[in-house]
Design an enzyme around this catalytic site. Structure first.
Site, PDB file in Angstrom:
ATOM      1  N   TYR A 101      24.410 -36.223 -18.691  1.00 15.49           N
ATOM      2  CA  TYR A 101      25.654 -36.439 -19.510  1.00 15.49           C
ATOM      3  C   TYR A 101      26.635 -35.361 -19.153  1.00 15.49           C
ATOM      4  CZ  TYR A 101      24.236 -40.747 -21.941  1.00 15.49           C
ATOM      5  OH  TYR A 101      23.882 -42.050 -22.409  1.00 15.49           O
ATOM      6  N   LYS A 115       9.927 -38.857 -19.917  1.00 14.36           N
ATOM      7  CA  LYS A 115       9.389 -39.633 -18.600  1.00 14.36           C
ATOM      8  C   LYS A 115       8.670 -38.565 -17.797  1.00 14.36           C
ATOM      9  CE  LYS A 115       9.730 -43.452 -17.081  1.00 14.36           C
ATOM     10  NZ  LYS A 115       8.643 -44.393 -17.215  1.00 14.36           N
ATOM     11  N   ASP A 136      10.208 -45.420 -22.198  1.00 13.68           N
ATOM     12  CA  ASP A 136      10.295 -46.830 -22.010  1.00 13.68           C
ATOM     13  C   ASP A 136       9.293 -47.563 -22.881  1.00 13.68           C
ATOM     14  OD1 ASP A 136       8.092 -45.470 -20.466  1.00 13.68           O
ATOM     15  OD2 ASP A 136       8.123 -47.154 -18.910  1.00 13.68           O
ATOM     16  N   ASP A 145      20.548 -41.799 -26.407  1.00 11.57           N
ATOM     17  CA  ASP A 145      21.433 -42.779 -26.605  1.00 11.57           C
ATOM     18  C   ASP A 145      20.801 -44.101 -26.670  1.00 11.57           C
ATOM     19  OD1 ASP A 145      23.924 -43.801 -26.579  1.00 11.57           O
ATOM     20  OD2 ASP A 145      24.548 -43.034 -24.546  1.00 11.57           O
ATOM     21  N   ASP A 184      20.251 -46.848 -30.372  1.00 15.50           N
ATOM     22  CA  ASP A 184      21.015 -48.093 -30.245  1.00 15.50           C
ATOM     23  C   ASP A 184      19.814 -49.279 -30.519  1.00 15.50           C
ATOM     24  OD1 ASP A 184      23.251 -47.066 -29.937  1.00 15.50           O
ATOM     25  OD2 ASP A 184      23.916 -48.227 -28.353  1.00 15.50           O
TER      26      ASP A 184
END
Length: 368
Positions: free
Chosen positions: A141, A192, A225, A249, A253
């Protein structure tokens, strides 16, 4: 009596509505001797309309001087075409960057009364209590270059850069391990490493900090993941999850929806501890967005916003008893069947935003 300086930034959409319910709670505590000094300013689209920027310099000065900032929500279709640099979300990003708010704490707690509101089975979510620690000021970001360029053949190329430095990973790892020692003593680090160099780097740094400073805390590494999959398979296997900005992020959620609604979950964004005062810059906000489709209709769930104030009581003001009292009031109100539309079950009569705020104040009164 100590005075706690609180800046309220209601923002856009349902932000002002849920912030009004927080003001009721602040007023209740103030009447009982807790010293709060509050100021209010604009952020997001409302700030753009007034100042041509997502947050004004005056509002930033207030934020720098505050002991804590309460942030509502920003954005909406009205501002979809404004320049990228002054989009509503830029106000929140500037607050995070200028205040040095590198650690985002997002609890996911499933109240017993709401276990059936989750899209998952009751036995999967009942009693859920996990904390996601998201690195907030680095990563994709903020990394440069970040651009869309036109190539010689007329086609375009978009670039976002995932970038982390040693100290950024070290400090977020320490926050996660410290939190775990006060909870169930387990940290799950999500990255990852199998396809990203920053993932390899993240795993190396977290492992080193664990070995050197927190070997008494259980540490596991999990691919981001797979972590997402495990959150919807059996979330109670986790205690504290630490991860980077992008994956945090997404994972937070997912965790939010385990509890039944984005309207339920608060968050805290903390800076480094000041060596002289022991205080941290801090911003508290609900996980939900501005929900412009229901703005002004009295339908918004204010519990995430009120819970964010509860986190401020705990982490910024050291008012643990008051924070516990507010948490208990929220749980009791939910147990009584008081629900906004987003968490009301079949056949239940949903109440409005103000009704929930009033019910929490009444429950606080009952505890007095």
């Amino acid at each position: 009596m100590a005075t706690h300086k609180l800046l309220l930034l209601p923002g856009d959409g349902i932000g002002p509505e849920v912030m009004r319910e927080v003001e009721k709670i602040v007023g209740w505590f103030r009447k009982r001797g807790v010293g709060f000094e509050t100021e209010t300013d604009l952020v997001g689209g409302s700030a753009y309309d007034a100042h041509g920027a997502a947050i004004s310099e005056d509002a930033m000065k207030l934020a720098q001087a505050a002991d804590a900032v309460l942030f509502g929500a920003v954005g909406g279709a009205k501002w979809d075409t404004v320049p990228y640099a002054v989009r509503p979300e830029a106000g929140l990003l500037r607050l995070r960057k200028d205040l040095g708010l590198f650690a985002n704490l997002r609890p996911a707690i499933c109240y017993p009364a709401l276990a059936d509101a989750s899209s998952l089975k009751r036995e999967v979510v009942e009693g859920l209590d996990i904390m996601i620690v998201r690195e907030l000021t680095g990563g994709v970001y903020f990394g440069e270059p970040k651009e869309i360029v036109t190539l010689e053949d007329g086609s375009q190329r978009a670039v976002d850069t995932q970038l982390y430095h040693t100290h950024e990973v070290e400090r977020i790892a320490r926050v996660a391990f410290d939190l775990a020692k006060k909870r169930r003593n387990k940290v799950s680090s999500a990255e990852k490493f199998n396809v990203m160099k920053t993932g390899v780097f993240w795993r190396q740094v977290v492992t080193r900090i664990h070995k050197a400073e927190f070997s008494d805390v259980e540490l596991e590494h999990v691919l981001a993941d797979n972590c997402a999959m495990q959150l919807v398979r059996w979330p109670k296997q986790f205690d504290v999850i630490v991860t980077d900005n992008l994956f945090g992020d997404i994972l937070s959620d997912i965790a939010a929806m385990l509890t039944g609604s984005l309207g339920m979950l608060p968050s805290a964004s903390l800076g480094a501890e000041d060596p002289a005062t022991g205080k941290r810059k801090a911003l508290y906000e609900p996980v939900h967005g501005s929900a412009p489709d229901i703005a002004g209709k009295g339908l918004a769930n204010p519990i995430a916003m009120i819970g964010s104030f509860g986190m401020a009581l705990r982490y910024s003001f050291g008012l643990t008893d008051e924070a516990d009292r507010l948490d208990t009031a929220i749980a009791n109100v939910l147990a009584s069947g008081t629900r906004t539309k987003d968490i009301a079950g079949p056949g239940m009569n949903a109440v409005g935003t103000q009704d929930v705020g009033d019910a929490i104040v009444k429950e606080l009164e009952a505890q007095s």
